[in-house]
Design a protein around this motif. Structure first.
Motif, PDB file in Angstrom:
ATOM      1  N   UNK A 244      38.654  27.077   8.406  1.00 34.40           N
ATOM      2  CA  UNK A 244      37.246  27.366   8.102  1.00 34.40           C
ATOM      3  C   UNK A 244      36.988  27.260   6.594  1.00 34.40           C
ATOM      4  N   UNK A 245      36.051  26.395   6.186  1.00 39.74           N
ATOM      5  CA  UNK A 245      35.714  26.341   4.747  1.00 39.74           C
ATOM      6  C   UNK A 245      35.181  27.703   4.295  1.00 39.74           C
ATOM      7  N   UNK A 246      35.538  28.132   3.098  1.00 40.97           N
ATOM      8  CA  UNK A 246      35.188  29.473   2.611  1.00 40.97           C
ATOM      9  C   UNK A 246      33.712  29.608   2.271  1.00 40.97           C
ATOM     10  N   UNK A 247      33.261  30.863   2.172  1.00 37.95           N
ATOM     11  CA  UNK A 247      31.888  31.147   1.751  1.00 37.95           C
ATOM     12  C   UNK A 247      30.945  31.280   2.927  1.00 37.95           C
ATOM     13  N   UNK A 248      29.758  31.782   2.633  1.00 38.79           N
ATOM     14  CA  UNK A 248      28.700  31.917   3.660  1.00 38.79           C
ATOM     15  C   UNK A 248      27.949  30.594   3.729  1.00 38.79           C
ATOM     16  N   UNK A 249      28.274  29.766   4.703  1.00 38.48           N
ATOM     17  CA  UNK A 249      27.709  28.414   4.749  1.00 38.48           C
ATOM     18  C   UNK A 249      26.872  28.216   6.001  1.00 38.48           C
ATOM     19  N   UNK A 250      25.823  27.420   5.886  1.00 35.02           N
ATOM     20  CA  UNK A 250      25.060  27.031   7.076  1.00 35.02           C
ATOM     21  C   UNK A 250      25.924  26.066   7.883  1.00 35.02           C
ATOM     22  N   UNK A 251      25.497  25.789   9.123  1.00 34.65           N
ATOM     23  CA  UNK A 251      26.276  24.858   9.940  1.00 34.65           C
ATOM     24  C   UNK A 251      26.364  23.491   9.251  1.00 34.65           C
TER      25      UNK A 251
END
Ligand SMILES: NC(=O)c1ccc[n+]([C@@H]2O[C@H](COP(=O)([O-])OP(=O)(O)OC[C@H]3O[C@@H](n4cnc5c(N)ncnc54)[C@H](O)[C@@H]3O)[C@@H](O)[C@H]2O)c1
Length: 445
Positions: A244-251
């Protein structure tokens, strides 16, 4: 009296369309049939069956399909929401229902039809829990209706050949079986982008996917196990995934950095239409199930199933099974080895993610304990799932072939119940770290 049987279809799913609705409508040529054809001329079941109703939660999806039928000069198929299922059974009076909705809904449709003494053809898994399997077996006992389950994994040529070899006594009494199953990262990821990723809807992959494998193994072994034990985990998908790429990301942002997406973005597995309802097989949309406002992704917190597990099961004959699977592999397929008192059979069936057959794929090796070893090459046949689907449909809609009768190819409801119970029990065992008795779960002891 017409010999054409009248079927109501519960769930206008990808599987329901491809495997049943389109062949029954005789729409078998995708180019000629406005993108809605599936299969080949041999798949045309219009001389045997008719679709007289569709039951689905998604009126818009069914309307889109009916509009496509009308463009082809066909009549629309009457639609009923699930709340009108009973009414449909009473007024349309189908000869049988075909259940192709999400797994957790099968129980309601099967039992509802049996209450009206209507026959059922249901997709695997028959139901999504052992308790539901028990309820279906009880309902079938008190109904004039019957339940047939589409365990198509028995039908590929190699699987039938293995069954023939076992029935011929080639390896004696089976003593142990090992199956090492791989679902590749493209196919594996697809389960985590759909409803299947929630245990309440699918029973987890132990039921949703492994019921195929458990049924095949039990069919080869010739009985169901009495006990199963296992371990499992969520290793590849979900919020704690190492990918999972880090940070709070949108889809959208996740996709841009996600190794699964970057490796498979051309595959069609990853939906990209975030602002509108997702389109599926034949371009048909799912506004109810997958609205554009709620894109699903591989690392969502609602994922509550395992993607890796291993099990050991014991059969009444004394045979044992070792089974292991993961859903993020570099290849798709399995190795199975079946040992008996007089020899062994082994089979590899596998493709890399790009579709290249693994060396020695589809070769059955038969070794007699005090005799020779021979290799039988088996060629997958034309049609869905290595030729399994057309053969199974013929059995279901035109009556079982002599080979089907000889091999016992069509799964019974009790056999399907065991395949579900093994998956459910494996989940219970993973949670409790205890072996689980299967007959007790099904109330068959
Ligand atoms: N035998 C096989 O090889 C095989 C392959 C794929 C799927 N399947 C089975 O086929 C079934 C359908 O799976 P799919 O992935 O094609 O489904 P899907 O996601 O393509 O479609 C599900 C459909 O069911 C509808 N639906 C949702 N809730 C419903 C309800 N309560 N009542 C009626 N309809 C409802 C949705 O609107 C949608 O039209 C499942 O049981 C699955 O396990 C079997």
């Amino acid at each position: 009296m017409s010999s054409i049987r009248r079927y109501a279809v519960c769930g206008l799913s990808a599987r329901g369309l491809a495997s049943f609705v389109l062949p029954i409508l005789g729409l078998t040529d995708r180019t000629a049939d406005g993108g809605f054809g599936y299969g080949s001329d041999e798949d045309d079941l219009s001389g045997y069956a008719e679709v007289v109703a569709i039951v689905d939660t998604d009126a818009d999806r069914v309307a889109e399909f009916n509009q496509a039928l009308q463009r082809l000069g066909r009549s629309p198929i009457p639609f009923f929401p699930p709340t009108q299922y009973d009414e449909m059974l009473a007024t349309v009076v189908p000869d049988a229902v075909i259940v192709t909705s999400p797994d957790h809904t099968h129980e309601e449709y099967i039992i509802g039809a049996l209450r009206h003494d209507v026959d059922v053809v249901t997709e695997k898994p028959m139901v999504s829990t052992a308790a539901a399997a028990r309820a279906v077996l009880a309902a079938e006992r008190s109904s004039n209706g019957t339940v047939q389950i589409t365990h198509n994994f028995r039908y590929p040529a190699a699987h039938r050949k293995v069954k023939q070899l076992i029935l011929a006594g080639t390896i004696g009494r089976i003593t142990r079986v090992v199956m090492d199953y791989h679902v590749d990262l493209r196919h594996g990821a697809s389960y985590f982008l759909r409803w299947n990723r929630r245990r309440s809807l699918s029973g987890g992959l132990q039921v949703h996917k492994s019921s195929h494998h458990f049924d095949l193994l039990n069919w080869w072994i010739g009985s169901a196990p009495d006990e199963i034990f296992g371990y499992g985990a969520l290793n590849y998908y979900g919020p704690a995934s190492p990918h999972r790429p880090g940070g709070e990301l949108s889809v959208g942002e996740l996709r841009a950095k996600d190794p699964y997406f970057l490796a498979q973005q051309e595959s069609g597995v990853f939906p990209t239409d975030d602002d509108s309802a997702r389109a599926g097989l034949f371009g048909l949309h799912y506004p109810g199930q997958y609205p554009g406002s709620r894109p699903l992704y591989l690392y969502d917190a609602e994922i509550d199933i395992e993607d890796t597990y291993s099990a050991v099961a014991r059969y009444p004959s004394g045979a044992s099974l070792t089974y292991s699977i993961d859903f993020s592999s570099t290849w798709e397929g399995f190795r199975v080895s079946i040992a008996g008192t007089h020899g062994s059979i082994s089979l590899l069936h596998g493709r890399t993610v790009d579709g290249t057959a693994l060396p020695a794929s589809d070769h059955i090796t038969v070794s007699e304990l005090f005799g020779p070893t021979r290799v039988i090459e088996v060629h997958p046949e034309a049609g869905g799932h290595g030729g399994a689907d057309p053969l199974m449909r013929r059995d279901l809609f035109t009556g079982p072939s002599p080979e089907s009768v000889e091999l016992g190819l069509m799964a019974t409801s009790t056999e399907a119940a065991y395949a579900v119970a093994m998956g459910d029990a494996l989940t219970q065992s993973i949670a409790t770290r205890r072996p689980i008795n299967l007959a007790a779960l099904l109330d068959l002891s």
